[in-house]
Structures are given as C-alpha cells and as structure tokens.
Motif scaffolding. Sequence first.
Motif, PDB file in Angstrom:
ATOM      1  N   LYS A 572       0.860  -1.186   0.000  1.00  0.00           N
ATOM      2  CA  LYS A 572       0.000   0.000   0.000  1.00  0.00           C
ATOM      3  C   LYS A 572       0.890   1.227   0.000  1.00  0.00           C
ATOM      4  O   LYS A 572       1.674   1.437   0.919  1.00  0.00           O
ATOM      5  CB  LYS A 572      -0.919  -0.022   1.216  1.00  0.00           C
ATOM      6  N   VAL A 573       0.733   2.045  -1.042  1.00  0.00           N
ATOM      7  CA  VAL A 573       1.666   3.146  -1.288  1.00  0.00           C
ATOM      8  C   VAL A 573       0.953   4.481  -1.142  1.00  0.00           C
ATOM      9  O   VAL A 573      -0.118   4.700  -1.733  1.00  0.00           O
ATOM     10  CB  VAL A 573       2.272   3.039  -2.700  1.00  0.00           C
ATOM     11  N   ASP A 574       1.542   5.363  -0.363  1.00  0.00           N
ATOM     12  CA  ASP A 574       1.119   6.766  -0.284  1.00  0.00           C
ATOM     13  C   ASP A 574       2.290   7.620  -0.717  1.00  0.00           C
ATOM     14  O   ASP A 574       3.369   7.577  -0.096  1.00  0.00           O
ATOM     15  CB  ASP A 574       0.694   7.142   1.131  1.00  0.00           C
ATOM     16  N   ALA A 575       2.107   8.393  -1.795  1.00  0.00           N
ATOM     17  CA  ALA A 575       3.210   9.157  -2.365  1.00  0.00           C
ATOM     18  C   ALA A 575       2.817  10.628  -2.505  1.00  0.00           C
ATOM     19  O   ALA A 575       1.733  10.948  -3.024  1.00  0.00           O
ATOM     20  CB  ALA A 575       3.606   8.594  -3.723  1.00  0.00           C
ATOM     21  N   PHE A 576       3.692  11.503  -2.045  1.00  0.00           N
ATOM     22  CA  PHE A 576       3.491  12.947  -2.152  1.00  0.00           C
ATOM     23  C   PHE A 576       4.677  13.539  -2.911  1.00  0.00           C
ATOM     24  O   PHE A 576       5.823  13.113  -2.730  1.00  0.00           O
ATOM     25  CB  PHE A 576       3.429  13.593  -0.766  1.00  0.00           C
ATOM     26  N   GLU A 577       4.397  14.557  -3.721  1.00  0.00           N
ATOM     27  CA  GLU A 577       5.476  15.165  -4.495  1.00  0.00           C
ATOM     28  C   GLU A 577       5.161  16.617  -4.801  1.00  0.00           C
ATOM     29  O   GLU A 577       4.008  16.977  -5.098  1.00  0.00           O
ATOM     30  CB  GLU A 577       5.697  14.391  -5.799  1.00  0.00           C
ATOM     31  N   LEU A 578       6.179  17.464  -4.730  1.00  0.00           N
ATOM     32  CA  LEU A 578       6.112  18.863  -5.142  1.00  0.00           C
ATOM     33  C   LEU A 578       7.209  19.085  -6.177  1.00  0.00           C
ATOM     34  O   LEU A 578       8.355  18.657  -5.977  1.00  0.00           O
ATOM     35  CB  LEU A 578       6.333  19.807  -3.960  1.00  0.00           C
ATOM     36  N   GLY A 579       6.874  19.767  -7.269  1.00  0.00           N
ATOM     37  CA  GLY A 579       7.868  19.979  -8.306  1.00  0.00           C
ATOM     38  C   GLY A 579       7.781  21.356  -8.927  1.00  0.00           C
ATOM     39  O   GLY A 579       6.707  21.979  -8.947  1.00  0.00           O
ATOM     40  N   LEU A 580       8.908  21.827  -9.418  1.00  0.00           N
ATOM     41  CA  LEU A 580       8.976  23.111 -10.102  1.00  0.00           C
ATOM     42  C   LEU A 580       9.902  22.972 -11.292  1.00  0.00           C
ATOM     43  O   LEU A 580      11.040  22.511 -11.164  1.00  0.00           O
ATOM     44  CB  LEU A 580       9.493  24.203  -9.156  1.00  0.00           C
ATOM     45  N   LYS A 581       9.416  23.350 -12.483  1.00  0.00           N
ATOM     46  CA  LYS A 581      10.205  23.301 -13.706  1.00  0.00           C
ATOM     47  C   LYS A 581      10.387  24.725 -14.216  1.00  0.00           C
ATOM     48  O   LYS A 581       9.395  25.429 -14.450  1.00  0.00           O
ATOM     49  CB  LYS A 581       9.515  22.438 -14.765  1.00  0.00           C
ATOM     50  N   THR A 582      11.654  25.117 -14.390  1.00  0.00           N
ATOM     51  CA  THR A 582      11.927  26.512 -14.733  1.00  0.00           C
ATOM     52  C   THR A 582      12.964  26.603 -15.844  1.00  0.00           C
ATOM     53  O   THR A 582      13.834  25.737 -15.979  1.00  0.00           O
ATOM     54  CB  THR A 582      12.441  27.292 -13.510  1.00  0.00           C
ATOM     55  N   GLN A 583      12.865  27.703 -16.606  1.00  0.00           N
ATOM     56  CA  GLN A 583      13.876  28.038 -17.604  1.00  0.00           C
ATOM     57  C   GLN A 583      14.074  29.545 -17.612  1.00  0.00           C
ATOM     58  O   GLN A 583      13.112  30.313 -17.447  1.00  0.00           O
ATOM     59  CB  GLN A 583      13.455  27.546 -18.993  1.00  0.00           C
ATOM     60  N   PHE A 584      15.337  29.953 -17.795  1.00  0.00           N
ATOM     61  CA  PHE A 584      15.696  31.359 -17.755  1.00  0.00           C
ATOM     62  C   PHE A 584      16.670  31.662 -18.884  1.00  0.00           C
ATOM     63  O   PHE A 584      17.137  30.763 -19.584  1.00  0.00           O
ATOM     64  CB  PHE A 584      16.342  31.715 -16.398  1.00  0.00           C
ATOM     65  N   LEU A 585      16.999  32.947 -19.019  1.00  0.00           N
ATOM     66  CA  LEU A 585      17.999  33.408 -19.986  1.00  0.00           C
ATOM     67  C   LEU A 585      17.693  32.894 -21.380  1.00  0.00           C
ATOM     68  O   LEU A 585      18.525  32.268 -22.038  1.00  0.00           O
ATOM     69  CB  LEU A 585      19.405  32.973 -19.544  1.00  0.00           C
ATOM     70  N   ASP A 586      16.471  33.163 -21.823  1.00  0.00           N
ATOM     71  CA  ASP A 586      16.047  32.741 -23.159  1.00  0.00           C
ATOM     72  C   ASP A 586      16.181  31.223 -23.319  1.00  0.00           C
ATOM     73  O   ASP A 586      16.614  30.723 -24.342  1.00  0.00           O
ATOM     74  CB  ASP A 586      16.858  33.468 -24.233  1.00  0.00           C
TER      75      ASP A 586
END
Length: 810
Positions: A572-586
């Motif tokens: 029995k699996v309980d999974a939590f996740e927070l993510g951020l995907k970013t790009q900069f400088l063109d």
Amino acid sequence: MLAHLSGLLLASTTLAGVPAPSDPPAADPTPAAAEAQATPGAPTSGDIVVTARRRAETQQTVPISLSVLSGKSLSDSGAFNVNRVQQQIPSLQFYSSNPRNSAINIRGLGAPFGLTNDGIEQGVGFYVDGVYIGRIGASTFDFVDVDRVEVLRGPQGTLYGKNTTSGALNITTRAPSFTAEARGEVTYGNHDFVQAKASVSGPITDTLAVRLSSSATTRHGTIYDIASNTDLHRQRNLGFRGQLLWKATDALDLTLSGDFNVQNPLCCVQYYARVGTTQRPLNRQYPALAAAFGYTPPSLNPFDRVIDLDAKINSRQEIGGASLVANWDLGPATLTSVSAWRYWDWQPANDRDFIGLPITTVSQNPSQQRQYSQEVRLASAGKNRLDYTVGAFFFNQRINTQGSQIQGPAASRYLLNPNCIAAATLPCNATNPAVLNGLTSTNTIRFDNTSFAVFGKLNWEAFSNFHVQPGLRVNYDKKSGSYVSVVTTGSGSTTLNADQAATLAPQSYSPRFSAWNVSGDITLSYDFTPDVHGFATYAKSFKSGGINLSGLPLNAAGTAVDLTTQTVKPEKVDAFELGLKTQFLDRRLTLNVAAFWTEIGDYQATVNNGQLTVIRGYLANAGKVRSRGFEFDSSFRPSKRVNLYFNGAYTDAIYKRFTNAPCPPELSGGTVTTGTPGPAGVPGALSPVVCDISGQRLPGISKWSLSYGGEYSLPVGGKDGQIYVGYDGSYRTSFSSNPSPSAYTWIDGYALSNFRAGYRKKDFNVFGWVRNAFDQEYFELLSTQSGSTGLIVGQPGDPRTYGVTLSKNF
C-alpha cells in the motif's frame, strides 16, 4: 572480426523479422527534435517532445518528474543498455547478479533486493514502444535504434497499462519513415570490444513504410578463470528489430513490430572480496574450512579479476516478441490499441559456492516466460479545457522454471557440523564425502499471472493556467503457481538422512492469490509563466500481492512447510510530491526540482527466519518503509559552443518498521535462539531467529547520487564542421548491498569519469572515448556465501575501457 560484424549487420537489414512495438507515430517527436536532446538536464530549447502521459507534450510542461535521454546522448555516452543508463539518471538504480536476478528501482523502491522470486511483481514498469515487459530479466537487451528513453518517477498507474508504483522506464524506438534514410555506427575498443549498429527506413508504397535495424556487440571478458583458461563477463549480443507502418487512411495507421535478441556473455560471477566473522563455530567459518581443504583463492585482491571456478558458468538468453499498434484519429479523440506477445528464454549455469571447491557444483534456474497483453486507450485531442485519457488493460504471463542444485564431494565437510570428529562419534557425516556428494534438488516451478485494469486521467483547466488532474484505476490480479522440489541422494534414492534433509529439503505446494484494488492520484499544476511550471501530486497506489515460489520455511514444530507463508499481501503506497520546472535566460538555463515523500505499508521483502534450508529465502511483508528526498536537473548553455549539466538526487530511504527481517551475517550462523542472542561476530555465540532492522537504510540506495558533465565545440572545416570534447561523470555515496545492513557488505562510494573527443559534420561523426577513465575500482554488488561462513563475494564494475566510434547517416 570488425568486418565480419559489419557484414552481419548489413545482411540483417534484409532478414530482420519481428521486433518490439511502437507508440503511436503521431505521438513521437521528429528525429530532429529527438536528436536535439542530450543527457538529462543537458542544454536544450525546452521543446523536447515526450509521451510520458500517452500524448505528445513538451518535457518542461508535463507535471511529472521525469528525465529524458536521446538516442544521440545514449550513443555519445556508451549507454547501450539499462545498466549504463543508471549512471546518467541519479534517482535510477539497476542491480543484477545475472539477467534473471535483476531489479530496477526508482528512488530506492520497486523490487526487494536479492534473488528473484517468480511470484512477485516489479514496482517499476518497463515499456518498449508502449508494451509492458513483465520480467526485468527481459529488459537486459542492448538498445537497438532507440529514439529516446524517458524515466518517470513516482506512481504511474492511472496512465500506464500495468500498475507501476515506483515509476516507469519508457523506451521509444525510431519509427518507420516515408523519407528514405539509413544509419550506421561502428565502435572498436580495448578488450577487443566491437559494436556495430545499422538501420534503414523508407517507403515501400505511398502508404507503407518500413524500418529494419540491427545491433551486434562482442568483447573479451574482464575476469579470467584460471581453471578453464576462459575469460568471463564477455559480451556476445545480437539484436534485430523490424517495423512496418501502414497509413491505411488519413485517420488510421497501424504499426506491426517485432524483435529478436540473443545474448551469451558467460557471466555473471561473484568471487572472493573479503572475510567477516559470523556466529558460526570457528571451525565452520571460511578460514578454517578453506584451510581444511588446503584451499587458497587465486588472489585475495578482487580487482586482480582472477577466479578459479570448478563448475560451469553460463547466462545465455533470448528475448523477443511482436506487437500491433493501431491509432485511429476520431477527430475529438484518438483511439489506440496495443496488442503484444513477448517471450524470454533464460539458460544459466552458476558456481553457487563462488570458490574453487566442489561444494555446490550446480545451481541454476532455467526459465521461460510467455506474455500476452492488450491495451486500449482513448485520448482526447487536447484542445479543450477538459481533456481525458481512459483505457483498459489485459495481461497474462506464464513462467516455467526448472531449478536444480547439486552438491559436490566437498559439501559434507563444508556444510555439516564436524564436531563429531573431536567427539569420536560414529558415523561422522562431515568426514564422509558420499553423504552429500551428488545430493540433488530438482525444482519444478509454474506461475500463471492474469491482470485486468481500467484506468483514466482527466486534465481540467479550472481557470487560466491552473490545472486539476485526477486519475483513477481499478485493478484485478489473479496468480497461481506450483513449487515441487524433489531431492535425491547421490545413489538416486529419495530417502534422506537428517543431514541430507537439512541441506536440501523436498517440498510441494500450490499457492493461489487474487484481489481487486482501487488506486488513484491527483495533480494540481500551475503555469506561472510560459517557462515556469509548478505541480503538486498525491497518489494512493497498490503493488499487487504475490505468491512464494522459491520454497517455504518449516512450521513451528519443524515437521512440515508453513503454508501460511504461501502468499504476500499487496503493498500500500502513499506518495506525495512537489515539483517546479523553470527556464531562464532565453531558455539557455534550465533548473527543475522536485521533493518527494513515499510510504509503503506491507512492503514485500525477502526473509529466511533463520532457516537456511530455504535456499533463496521467501517473501514476507515488512511493516513499513519510507523514502523521502529531493532531486534536481539543471543545464546551462552559456554559448553555442558550451553545454553544461548537473543533476542530483538525495534519497533517505529506511525501514520504518521491519521486525522479522533476516539477520546480517555477523548475527548469523550460531545456534538459533528465541532468547537473548550473543554478541555479533563472535564464533559460537547464539543467533536470533529474526532481527529488528527498523530505522535502518534500505539496500542499494546511496543518500547522494550525482551526474554531471558538458561539451565544448569549435567550428572547423566550414560552418557545419566541429571539433569537440565532452565529459560525463557520475558519483554516488556508499550503500548497503545486503537486505539487512551489515558491516561486511557496505559498498564504498565512488565516482566514474568518461571522456570523449571528436569531429562531426552534418551526418558524420567520429570520436575517441575513455570510460571509467581513472580506472576506479568499485563493486556493483557484494553478497554472502550461503551457510554463514563469513565469506563475502563481490561483482566488480568494469575497468577502464577506451576506443573509437564512427557513425554516418545517409
């Protein structure tokens, strides 16, 4: 040799029969887009197309933690199989003492560490062109004409046919093209390493296109067996793949695919690495036993790579199958059908005592798997505020295994208690080689696994840039099997004395398991800007229950097998996740980060409860495990000439509660007691029946894993020509190589460095390479010799290798 392989590959382009399936062509990126990808986190425009959610999307906008490797980056780094891919994906772990005993884990979770049990399922799904591969052993083939490898982290069961609780490897091969093209690649290196790859593709008619691909690899072994004058851990791999694409109408296309792979590498040996002290009486530990036979291993330094096997070694396998993928564009949605059949044939031989004494002269489990699967999906066109993917999946798997174990003439003295010698007790079986010589266990194992599921995922844009994405899966699993072990003496009798029955025990039982379960997930994502995307996910998942097919322990009275241990409950699996995907400088700078916390109740683990007659251990449910940590992928392209990347994973994975665990070697081998055990590693001390390892680290997981590197190029010979130098490195901290952490089986952390330098122009590329450039000495695995003798054996990683690769596209 090189000319022979090249000729063989060219011939294979006209002979390749039926290879592995393919995702909907409409969902595949163009070759140009795919080749733009480098290593995970290597500089790109951010427009890498992936099919992680069963539709074509860009990597940066998908609210899933994933890494992508292109066919080009795989070739540049020499990552031509899953084992080598793990050096570039910090959160991916691959362990293999041989192809059958292989495991793929993500974030430290997926399959229990140790020998394979036919009745258990994997937690990491392995897919080739949309087809689920039901056995990790069948994932050890060389990549042939691969377009990209996607590594998805965390539960994926609401989008993928088979419920995958820890993640998925999604491999996509190059699709047939209606423009004529050909590719060729040849590599030569030390140890007489030769690898040749070839593919051709083009139209047959206006509506019919074909792609034929092949690969062959050969290399001398890196370990020398002085007993047989043979080099082991060689490579002898051959693979073919064919695909036929039919554009039946403007709205309907069908792809028929097939593949065949054969490998015969003469592996996989483990041998003397070190010695630790157990609680077995001193005269029954490895130093005294070796001295009694006058035995000394050929080298006490495992990195001399010299062994002295006294038994046959083999690991030949065939892998293949066929599939039919249909995509029907209905306008508002696309209907996809994936029908597949696959097989795996494993023919091993092993020296199970790991040393040059005839103790266990045969220990092998030849195995044949056949699987059938059918998946149907309906995916909306992705043009509305509410999009969906729904599907149904059917899977049937059958495994036949023919195990055998034979004891040799040294087994009596090595395995039986010799105290009768001092006591002058007669008869003294330890001094009589005939007692165990020829003792044979013949194991017939059958497994039938049927699974059915319906699943779906919604993507609702609740308001501008904010998406709510719930998923649901209803799954049914039914497993049945049988385990029959017949034990005969050297004279062929089935009547055993006490010492013979304690060494190899006859058993017969037929376990059954079936269950329904419901799982689901929900993801909230927000696009802060076109280049900044955040997401949060919660998943409630299940890994199917299993049945024990490697032997059972005895009951409390010691009179019969304990039938209550035939099955294990689902995880029995309980999974939590927070993510951020970013790009900069063109979009020249990319930084993606994710934090995760996963807890698994009723974790499926391998135990033995102090009973060594269960040769391979059996499955049981530990209380709970937890894996938490964070990951990052970063890349930077400061100029057109420079690409840099740096990726990492911190993983804190422990047994939250595991009170019935097998004991480490330093607490094993003495007289088993339910009372107070003696001190660890003291010969003759009492040993506990089980050990409580709650709070200790899960095996195979480094707290820190990193991959890093880059490339620098200069224009030469016109605007299309370049000379370049590249570097790819990886590092991992120490990890345990035993299910219960032991002072004797920790593997020290290590770093690997790979260099390349070459020249390329348009469709031509030639480069020299050095892998493990500093000849780092490291172990992939450490194991204990059975019987608590204190001998620790290891499987070393490859030494420094170097060579040159030439490729050309036409």
